[in-house]
Write an enzyme that holds these catalytic residues in place. Structure first.
Site, PDB file in Angstrom:
ATOM      1  N   ARG A  64      33.900  37.254  42.432  1.00 47.21           N
ATOM      2  CA  ARG A  64      33.740  36.254  42.761  1.00 47.21           C
ATOM      3  C   ARG A  64      33.867  35.513  41.495  1.00 47.21           C
ATOM      4  O   ARG A  64      32.600  34.789  40.777  1.00 47.21           O
ATOM      5  CB  ARG A  64      32.522  35.501  43.241  1.00 47.21           C
ATOM      6  CG  ARG A  64      32.859  35.537  45.089  1.00 47.21           C
ATOM      7  CD  ARG A  64      34.102  35.459  45.357  1.00 47.21           C
ATOM      8  NE  ARG A  64      34.163  35.230  46.430  1.00 47.21           N
ATOM      9  CZ  ARG A  64      35.321  35.459  47.861  1.00 47.21           C
ATOM     10  NH1 ARG A  64      36.468  34.938  46.967  1.00 47.21           N
ATOM     11  NH2 ARG A  64      35.073  35.294  49.218  1.00 47.21           N
ATOM     12  N   GLU A  92      42.993  37.514  58.585  1.00 44.51           N
ATOM     13  CA  GLU A  92      41.854  37.898  57.201  1.00 44.51           C
ATOM     14  C   GLU A  92      40.714  38.959  57.646  1.00 44.51           C
ATOM     15  O   GLU A  92      41.037  40.118  57.126  1.00 44.51           O
ATOM     16  CB  GLU A  92      40.884  36.965  57.102  1.00 44.51           C
ATOM     17  CG  GLU A  92      41.601  35.971  56.983  1.00 44.51           C
ATOM     18  CD  GLU A  92      42.326  36.261  55.214  1.00 44.51           C
ATOM     19  OE1 GLU A  92      42.010  36.735  54.140  1.00 44.51           O
ATOM     20  OE2 GLU A  92      42.889  35.092  53.761  1.00 44.51           O
ATOM     21  N   GLU A  96      40.995  42.072  55.268  1.00 40.01           N
ATOM     22  CA  GLU A  96      39.970  42.692  54.506  1.00 40.01           C
ATOM     23  C   GLU A  96      39.046  44.135  55.079  1.00 40.01           C
ATOM     24  O   GLU A  96      38.653  44.666  54.870  1.00 40.01           O
ATOM     25  CB  GLU A  96      38.918  41.436  54.678  1.00 40.01           C
ATOM     26  CG  GLU A  96      39.645  39.915  53.785  1.00 40.01           C
ATOM     27  CD  GLU A  96      38.855  39.532  53.236  1.00 40.01           C
ATOM     28  OE1 GLU A  96      38.508  39.573  53.401  1.00 40.01           O
ATOM     29  OE2 GLU A  96      39.451  38.868  52.359  1.00 40.01           O
ATOM     30  N   PRO A 114      29.665  19.022  51.168  1.00 41.67           N
ATOM     31  CA  PRO A 114      29.272  18.172  51.568  1.00 41.67           C
ATOM     32  C   PRO A 114      29.117  16.545  50.607  1.00 41.67           C
ATOM     33  O   PRO A 114      30.108  15.736  50.848  1.00 41.67           O
ATOM     34  CB  PRO A 114      29.050  17.488  53.075  1.00 41.67           C
ATOM     35  CG  PRO A 114      27.665  18.514  53.567  1.00 41.67           C
ATOM     36  CD  PRO A 114      28.034  19.706  52.847  1.00 41.67           C
ATOM     37  N   GLY A 115      28.348  17.049  50.156  1.00 35.70           N
ATOM     38  CA  GLY A 115      28.704  16.073  48.218  1.00 35.70           C
ATOM     39  C   GLY A 115      29.399  16.370  47.560  1.00 35.70           C
ATOM     40  O   GLY A 115      30.160  14.875  46.816  1.00 35.70           O
ATOM     41  N   GLU A 140      47.510  39.910  46.550  1.00 36.72           N
ATOM     42  CA  GLU A 140      47.746  40.413  44.939  1.00 36.72           C
ATOM     43  C   GLU A 140      46.599  40.474  44.205  1.00 36.72           C
ATOM     44  O   GLU A 140      46.790  41.869  43.181  1.00 36.72           O
ATOM     45  CB  GLU A 140      49.128  40.233  44.476  1.00 36.72           C
ATOM     46  CG  GLU A 140      49.287  38.886  43.787  1.00 36.72           C
ATOM     47  CD  GLU A 140      50.742  38.550  43.493  1.00 36.72           C
ATOM     48  OE1 GLU A 140      50.811  37.584  43.206  1.00 36.72           O
ATOM     49  OE2 GLU A 140      51.874  38.981  43.385  1.00 36.72           O
TER      50      GLU A 140
END
Length: 183
Positions: A64, A92, A96, A114-115, A140
């Protein structure tokens, strides 16, 4: 119940990307004053809790970039324009994990942040995994490794922050509350 609604006076689009859009809204506050709100607009996403026949949960490990580290997560992905959440969930799951299913159960939907964002995730569960004869290609720019864990092992991953995202923690809490066997 009090009315805390903020009325939009003006919206200015700042960025229009592949995954998100950013806008700045000028709003009137409940007390009559004005303020600015930065909002990330997101098309929504799905996440799937895939349970194997031997009561293990399938996860994917992936890098990430915003966090600069790998995370172990339940399979998930962004809704494509006009796509129903259940279709996205099945796509998905297949891409995956290399599995499909003939039954997805809707669990719930929830907002991620949600902020400042309107992203909503639709969470599904499947306990009837069917191996695909021919694996589907990942996007890709997507690289994942499949991991099978018991609920107890997954909870240990939470403690060591290998599982460190809200959707996966939410899914594990759901399984614990539903009484999934701890094998």
């Amino acid at each position: 119940m009090k009315n805390f609604e903020e009325k939009t006076i003006q919206s200015t689009k700042i960025f229009d990307g592949k995954v998100v859009k950013l806008q700045v809204d000028e709003v009137t506050l409940p007390n009559g004053h004005t303020s600015k709100r930065e909002t990330v607009k997101h098309p929504g996403a799905v996440a799937i809790i895939p349970i194997t026949k031997d009561n293990k949960i399938l996860f994917v490990e992936q890098y990430r970039k915003p966090l600069e580290k790998n995370l172990v997560e339940i399979p998930a992905g962004k809704l494509e324009e006009g796509e129903k959440p259940e279709a996205t969930a099945l796509r998905e799951l297949e891409e995956e994990t290399g599995y499909t299913t003939d039954h997805l159960s809707f669990v719930t939907s929830f907002y991620t942040s949600p902020g400042f964002a309107d992203e909503i995730i639709h969470l599904y569960l499947t306990e009837n995994l069917i191996p695909l004869e021919v694996k589907k290609d990942l996007d890709e720019d997507e690289f994942v490794e499949l991991i099978e864990l018991t609920l107890e092992e997954a909870e240990q991953y939470v403690q060591t922050e290998r599982i460190h995202d809200a959707k996966t923690a939410y899914a594990l809490l759901y399984l614990r509350l539903q009484g999934m066997k701890r094998t």
